[in-house]
Design a protein around this motif. Structure first.
Motif, PDB file in Angstrom:
ATOM      1  N   VAL A   2       0.654  -0.844   0.103  1.00 55.47           N
ATOM      2  CA  VAL A   2      -0.445   0.020  -0.349  1.00 55.47           C
ATOM      3  C   VAL A   2       0.981   1.438  -0.024  1.00 55.47           C
ATOM      4  N   SER A 142      -8.298  -9.212   0.008  1.00 51.55           N
ATOM      5  CA  SER A 142      -7.896  -8.172   0.862  1.00 51.55           C
ATOM      6  C   SER A 142      -9.096  -7.584   0.000  1.00 51.55           C
ATOM      7  N   THR A 144      -8.889  -3.987   1.613  1.00 48.31           N
ATOM      8  CA  THR A 144      -7.461  -3.658   1.690  1.00 48.31           C
ATOM      9  C   THR A 144      -7.339  -3.327   0.490  1.00 48.31           C
ATOM     10  N   ASN A 145      -6.356  -4.539  -0.659  1.00 46.91           N
ATOM     11  CA  ASN A 145      -5.842  -4.497  -1.240  1.00 46.91           C
ATOM     12  C   ASN A 145      -6.623  -4.254  -2.805  1.00 46.91           C
TER      13      ASN A 145
END
Length: 214
Positions: A2, A142, A144-145
């Motif tokens: 990230v 995920s 988030t990814n």
């Protein structure tokens, strides 16, 4: 992953070359439409590159020290070293009088496909390649990814989005201020290129080495 995508996305969006070209497009006849064609082409290039990487990995990051992960780290290292060498070379080069590229004189009569093609030509492909090497580690199970991938594309395009929206909302004020910004970018283009190349190059070099030895 990230943090790497954030750093690369910021470096892309701050690039002086495509921002200067975009301001010229906005100031030309049918500038808003040409700007939108440029913006959409720019964004599509990023999406296609990321989609190709995700298709190759299947959305699953390869294990460390396997051939794919090592290749991605080596690519990141090579791009980083290349940017450092480019920045060091430009820094040592004697200053030259700034001459706008020949194509700038033909921007006013450019077609929408030409504006879209210009985005492809001005895309900083070395940084896009670094982004692609980073996306190899994306785990699409995920959320988030997923957010990181979408955020990377938007972050790398945010300067264009802001200028397009500003021109649509307040064309007169945008014309004056964006023209002043273009003048400043052209006057400081060399310093910006050197600084961005050295900073992002050192970052990618360090990250590539870390991924190879960790």
């Amino acid at each position: 992953m990230v943090l790497d995508l954030v750093v690369i996305g910021v470096a892309i969006t701050l690039g002086p070359l495509h921002n200067s070209a975009y301001i010229l497009l906005l100031a030309s006849r049918r500038g808003v439409r040409k700007g939108l064609a440029f913006l959409l082409s720019w964004l599509a290039n990023l999406v296609v590159v990321i989609a190709c990487v995700v298709l190759l990995t299947g959305g699953q990051p390869p294990a460390r020290h396997t051939a794919p992960s090592t290749a991605a780290a080596c690519a990141k290292l090579a791009i980083g070293l290349g940017l450092v060498l480019f920045g060091a070379h430009r820094r040592r080069r004697p200053p030259r009088p700034h001459e706008p590229p020949h194509w700038t004189a033909r921007v006013d009569g450019a077609s929408l496909p030409t504006a879209a093609g210009l985005a492809w030509l001005l895309q900083p492909w070395a940084l896009v390649g670094a982004g692609a090497a980073t996306v190899v580690a994306a785990d699409l199970s995920s959320l988030t990814n997923w957010v990181a991938l979408v955020g990377f594309c938007l972050l790398a395009t945010v300067s264009l989005i802001v200028m397009e929206m500003y021109t649509v909302r307040a064309p007169a004020a945008a014309g004056v201020r964006l023209n002043a910004l273009r003048t400043w970018l052209e006057q400081h283009q060399e310093q910006l290129l050197v600084t961005l190349s050295l900073l992002i190059g050192l970052w990618l070099t360090a990250r590539g080495i870390h991924e190879l030895v960790a």
